[in-house]
Write an enzyme that holds these catalytic residues in place. Structure first.
Site, mmCIF file in Angstrom:
data_model
loop_
_atom_site.group_PDB
_atom_site.id
_atom_site.type_symbol
_atom_site.label_atom_id
_atom_site.label_comp_id
_atom_site.label_asym_id
_atom_site.label_seq_id
_atom_site.Cartn_x
_atom_site.Cartn_y
_atom_site.Cartn_z
ATOM 1 N N CYS A 9 14.831 -40.527 61.530
ATOM 2 C CA CYS A 9 14.417 -41.360 60.400
ATOM 3 C C CYS A 9 13.929 -42.723 60.909
ATOM 4 C CB CYS A 9 15.502 -41.467 59.345
ATOM 5 S SG CYS A 9 14.794 -41.840 57.733
ATOM 6 N N HIS A 28 16.476 -35.939 58.199
ATOM 7 C CA HIS A 28 17.800 -36.016 58.823
ATOM 8 C C HIS A 28 18.356 -34.612 59.076
ATOM 9 C CE1 HIS A 28 18.665 -40.367 57.936
ATOM 10 N NE2 HIS A 28 17.737 -40.152 57.023
ATOM 11 N N GLU A 67 20.745 -33.839 60.768
ATOM 12 C CA GLU A 67 22.219 -33.872 60.912
ATOM 13 C C GLU A 67 22.939 -33.490 59.621
ATOM 14 O OE1 GLU A 67 20.242 -36.502 60.796
ATOM 15 O OE2 GLU A 67 21.191 -38.253 59.884
HETATM 16 N N1 GLN Z 1 14.403 -47.774 56.598
HETATM 17 C C1 GLN Z 1 13.578 -46.626 56.773
HETATM 18 C C2 GLN Z 1 12.904 -46.199 55.489
HETATM 19 O O1 GLN Z 1 13.337 -46.543 54.427
HETATM 20 C C3 GLN Z 1 14.371 -45.485 57.400
HETATM 21 C C4 GLN Z 1 15.497 -45.008 56.553
HETATM 22 C C5 GLN Z 1 16.520 -44.197 57.329
HETATM 23 O O2 GLN Z 1 16.613 -44.308 58.541
HETATM 24 N N2 GLN Z 1 17.319 -43.416 56.621
HETATM 25 O O3 GLN Z 1 11.940 -45.469 55.515
#
Ligand code: GLN
Length: 532
Positions: free
Chosen positions: A382, A508, A510
């Site tokens: 992410c 994600h 995970e």
């Molecule tokens: N801050 C980033 C976004 O909003 C990544 C978010 C995250 O890592 N869950 O796109």
């Protein structure tokens, strides 16, 4: 069979592991062939934990249907392989919101709206909602917080009413703590007695007691607790600290927790749960001798719960590869070009963590540059993937000011930018791109090989995305966009072919790794780390 409702409450102190006990029981019942689900009621006013800082409440877990949930739901999925949903996590905030909405609609017209019966009825409705279509044999409901908290009272009152209404289809398991006083060399049962008394004062007689302890509790003491607390002697069991949470189901089964629950809800006990695949995992876990060392670069490293699902996914994947996991937390705020070689020394692989905001971001770029140049297997998740893109833009494409508009809204090179449909959103809660979306992978990609297929479905939680205007320049320079959403064209996976393992996912992975079904990407990442 009629749906059975199991409530899990906690007393004396928090952090006793109600979530792990609930998950372990569910794991055992599932292994007996029952359909099981677990839900968590959290007594705080937030609608969901999505707006909470990880320092407050650890990781925010995301369900397939896009609910930002308590991290215990992650344990529920990892232990049961059953998918959770929005209905599996309810807060006081959501209960009140729904009652107030009904009041405004006029549903209670003419009546005074009160905690009892309106709030408690709403809680009861939510408890029973998962059972409404007869899909589950057992519904385990974990009540967050500790007995005695003002905030928990409406939930416990609902449990009291439900116990009365459901009769033999309902049991209450109470989890308490038995401290060991070292100076006296004694285990103490008094806190447990008080906590059960408190529950009894609220009209709830627990059926089963699970005692958390750091030392073996003698049988005579268990009998004494049973006597004091009106619980049958065979229904007082202990939960001693074990090296891994994944041993808890086995420890609970040795003490017949599953059978006690079945007997008390009139479910015939025959045969044994099929724990063979689980045992296989635990055996692999115990027999692994060689180590794989992974560094996690993030800004919440003081707090082990902040990256819970990543830790567990790495652990599943390490065990799958017959390795012990050595996880080093690396504070991204402390990584500098001067110390990076030293800070990342000895790592077989590096994870660049998800996150929000500017703090610690420059350290992630430094770590990424070093990993790329030294060809260390690297996995960006992410925000970690977004950082991978930005680092590549700055140091390979030569766009020195490249950034995400999250960090610098006026960057001349917005290689990561706000998604179009996020631009009109003002509310913070529940408005990110959340939940599972499809991603199509290029056939010859590292990701497709790891998954063994080209279409995957993984969960998201973000507002920003890879800016497709730059796609061609990245691809020409060697960073490939190998995974995209078929409906929107959003880039989901990038990798640098020719490197050992350099891959970033906007999603994600995970969140979907379980003991019996570890995430293929994590398995492949650990493999690459081992091979290095
Ligand atoms: N801050 C980033 C976004 O909003 C990544 C978010 C995250 O890592 N869950 O796109």
């Amino acid at each position: 069979m009629e749906t059975k409702y199991i409530f899990v409450t906690g007393g004396v102190v928090s952090s006793l592991g109600k979530g792990i006990i609930s998950s372990s029981l569910a794991c055992l019942l599932k292994a007996r062939g029952f359909s099981v689900t677990i839900q968590k009621f959290d007594p705080y006013i937030n609608i969901d934990p999505g707006t909470l800082n990880p320092y407050e409440h650890g990781e925010c877990y995301v369900t397939e249907d896009g609910h930002e949930a308590d991290l215990d739901l992650g344990h529920y999925e990892r232990f049961t392989n059953v998918r959770m949903s929005r209905a599996n996590n309810v807060t006081t905030g959501r209960i009140y919101q729904s009652v107030i909405d009904k009041e405004r609609r006029g549903d209670y017209l003419g009546k005074t709206v009160q905690i009892i019966p309106h709030i408690t009825d709403e809680i009861k409705r939510n408890v029973k909602r998962l059972g409404s279509n007869g899909q589950y044999d057992f519904i385990i409901t974990e009540i967050g917080g500790t007995v005695g908290d003002i905030e928990s009272l409406p939930f416990l009152e609902s449990v009291r009413q439900l116990k009365w209404e459901l009769g033999r289809n309902c049991v209450c398991i109470h989890l308490t703590y038995v401290p060991y006083i070292r100076a006296a060399k004694e285990l103490k049962t008094k806190p447990t007695q008080h906590s059960v008394k408190q529950l009894q004062q609220l009209g709830i007689q627990p059926d089963i007691l699970v005692l958390r302890t750091e030392h073996e509790i003698p049988a005579a003491m268990l009998r004494k607790i049973a006597q004091f607390c009106n619980v049958s002697a065979d229904a007082v069991i202990q939960s001693i600290d074990v090296p891994s949470i994944y041993e808890v189901p086995l420890s609970m089964h040795r003490q017949h927790l599953d059978e006690i629950v079945m007997a008390k809800t009139d479910v015939p006990v025959n045969g044994e749960p099929d724990m063979a695949p689980w045992m296989q995992f635990v055996d692999k876990m115990k027999n692994a001798t060689e180590t794989v060392t992974i560094g996690l670069v993030g800004k919440y490293v003081e707090l082990q719960d902040a990256y819970k699902s990543i830790n567990e996914s790495l652990f599943h994947a390490a065990v799958h590869n017959d390795r012990r996991l050595k996880l080093k937390y690396i504070h991204s705020e402390k990584v500098t070009p001067e110390n990076v070689a030293e800070m990342l020394d000895g790592l077989d692989g590096v994870i660049i963590a998800p996150g929000f905001g500017q703090r610690g971001i420059e350290g992630k770029f430094v770590a990424l540059k070093w990993c790329r140049e030294n060809d260390i297997p690297t996995f960006g998740i992410c925000l970690g993937m977004q950082c991978m893109v930005i680092e590549f833009a700055r140091n390979v494409l030569g766009l020195a000011d490249a950034n995400s508009t999250e960090m610098n809204p006026s960057t001349p090179h917005n290689v990561i930018d706000l998604m179009e449909d996020q631009k009109t959103i003002h509310n913070m809660g529940g408005t990110m791109r959340l939940g599972a979306y499809t991603c199509d992978l290029k056939e010859d990609s590292l990701a497709a090989r790891a998954y063994g297929r080209t279409r995957v479905n993984e969960r998201h939680r973000h507002r920003f995305e890879f800016n497709n205007d730059y796609r061609q320049r990245f691809e020409e320079a060697g960073m490939k966009c190998v995974g995209t959403n078929p409906d929107t064209g959003l880039v989901e996976v990038v990798e640098i072919p020719g490197r050992r393992w350099m891959l970033g996912t906007q999603y994600h992975p995970e969140y979907s790794s379980t003991v019996l079904n570890p995430s293929p990407l994590f398995i492949d990442f650990i493999k690459a780390a081992i091979n290095r």
